[in-house]
Design an enzyme around this catalytic site. Structure first.
Site, PDB file in Angstrom:
ATOM      1  N   ASP A   1       0.816  -1.216   0.000  1.00 40.27           N
ATOM      2  CA  ASP A   1       0.000   0.000   0.000  1.00 40.27           C
ATOM      3  C   ASP A   1       0.849   1.266   0.000  1.00 40.27           C
ATOM      4  OD1 ASP A   1       0.950  -0.383   2.586  1.00 40.27           O
ATOM      5  OD2 ASP A   1      -1.017  -0.824   3.426  1.00 40.27           O
TER       6      ASP A   1
ATOM      7  N   HIS B   1      -7.263  -4.949  10.235  1.00 41.35           N
ATOM      8  CA  HIS B   1      -7.003  -4.722   8.812  1.00 41.35           C
ATOM      9  C   HIS B   1      -5.701  -5.378   8.367  1.00 41.35           C
ATOM     10  CE1 HIS B   1      -4.813  -0.597   9.494  1.00 41.35           C
ATOM     11  NE2 HIS B   1      -3.956  -1.577   9.540  1.00 41.35           N
TER      12      HIS B   1
ATOM     13  N   GLU C   1      -9.680  -2.198   5.345  1.00 44.81           N
ATOM     14  CA  GLU C   1     -10.333  -1.923   6.615  1.00 44.81           C
ATOM     15  C   GLU C   1     -11.572  -2.805   6.785  1.00 44.81           C
ATOM     16  OE1 GLU C   1      -8.749  -0.067   8.547  1.00 44.81           O
ATOM     17  OE2 GLU C   1      -8.166   1.856   7.712  1.00 44.81           O
TER      18      GLU C   1
ATOM     19  N   ASN D   1      -7.664  -2.929  14.266  1.00 44.23           N
ATOM     20  CA  ASN D   1      -9.045  -3.280  13.897  1.00 44.23           C
ATOM     21  C   ASN D   1      -9.083  -4.507  12.981  1.00 44.23           C
ATOM     22  OD1 ASN D   1      -8.054  -2.265  11.523  1.00 44.23           O
ATOM     23  ND2 ASN D   1      -9.470  -0.542  11.367  1.00 44.23           N
TER      24      ASN D   1
HETATM   25  P1  PGA Z   1       2.001  -1.446  12.743  1.00 41.43           P
HETATM   26  O1  PGA Z   1       0.839  -1.462  11.686  1.00 41.43           O
HETATM   27  O2  PGA Z   1       2.989  -2.483  12.298  1.00 41.43           O
HETATM   28  O3  PGA Z   1       2.578  -0.054  12.674  1.00 41.43           O
HETATM   29  O4  PGA Z   1       1.387  -1.759  14.067  1.00 41.43           O
HETATM   30  C1  PGA Z   1       0.355  -2.674  11.234  1.00 41.43           C
HETATM   31  C2  PGA Z   1      -0.806  -2.417  10.326  1.00 41.43           C
HETATM   32  O5  PGA Z   1      -1.536  -1.441  10.558  1.00 41.43           O
HETATM   33  O6  PGA Z   1      -0.999  -3.198   9.387  1.00 41.43           O
END
Ligand code: PGA
Length: 244
Positions: free
Chosen positions: A67, A138, A143, A136
């Site tokens: 992404d 994702h 999402e 959450n």
């Molecule tokens: P993080 O994010 O590694 O910064 O916790 C993971 C994600 O949101 O996929």
């Protein structure tokens, strides 16, 4: 799903790096799907160390990131292009022309998304897809939703994701509101999935991913249906999942 429980973040990073390193040793021209965020930083650092020692060669590897924020130039320090260079690509012997991140500088989603899908498809899809998990549930920027997404698409980020990611920006208002993200279907095409998690704030999402129903309300739960998915997570992230 194969679950590997680790002591802490460093242990998680080392074990994840071992899996990626084994993939690259067994298939030097591997296609890797890569992720950004705090979770993979230690893994990238470990791989860079092994690369310097001559134990893991990236010269033939091709990478496709999950992404990118919409509206940030490739040189913007908040962009995922920049993140990947500074945390990984600048420290290994990869050919930068073999690395790919969705083009967030191009605001035309109708151009960016199908072009990215075609590139990933032409590469034969990742041999190994590295993932983090959002609080959450994702994966990528997919999402919680009523349906699972398919190909690369433009996402409106949820308030919780904007809040979580604002720690990396000066002000919450600076966090872009949209991102291009590989879809869940594309992620599922990877031949192996390695999802990592660390910390208690991921415990509910990790529980729902492993033990909850398969539902787009927790996008990571679809990984229960993948034939080769490895979860490497520390004690804190697995605190709601009973040990076998
Ligand atoms: P993080 O994010 O590694 O910064 O916790 C993971 C994600 O949101 O996929």
């Amino acid at each position: 799903m194969r679950i590997v429980r680790t002591k802490d973040y460093n242990d998680m990073s080392r074990k994840a790096a071992n899996v990626i390193s084994a993939q690259v040793i067994l298939k030097p021209d591997s296609v890797l799907g890569l992720a950004t965020g705090s979770t993979p930083i230690g893994t990238y650092k470990q791989l860079a160390e092994w690369n310097h020692k001559g134990d893991c060669d990236f010269s033939e590897v091709h990478t496709y990131n999950l992404d990118e924020y919409v509206g940030l130039s490739h040189d913007d320090p908040q962009s995922y292009h920049y993140f990947m260079r500074t945390n990984f690509f600048d420290h290994i012997n990869i050919d930068i022309n073999n690395t790919h991140v969705p083009d967030g500088a191009n605001l035309n989603a109708d151009e960016v998304c199908p072009a990215y899908d075609k590139m990933v498809a032409d590469a034969g899809y990742p041999d190994l897809q590295l993932l983090g998990i959002g609080r959450n549930g994702h994966i990528g920027f997919n999402e919680p939703d009523d349906v699972f997404s398919k190909g690369t698409h433009c996402v409106n980020l949820t308030e919780s994701t904007i809040k979580a990611n604002s720690r990396l920006f000066e002000r919450e208002e600076d966090v872009p509101r949209q991102a291009y993200s590989m879809g869940v279907q594309t992620i599922m095409y990877a031949r192996m999935i390695l999802i990592c998690a660390s910390g208690e704030d991921k415990a509910q999402a990790v529980h729902d991913m492993i033990l909850g129903p398969v539902t787009p309300r927790c996008p990571a739960s679809i990984l229960q249906l993948h034939h080769h998915c490895i979860v490497i997570a520390d004690e804190a992230a697995l605190s709601l999942v009973p040990a076998e």
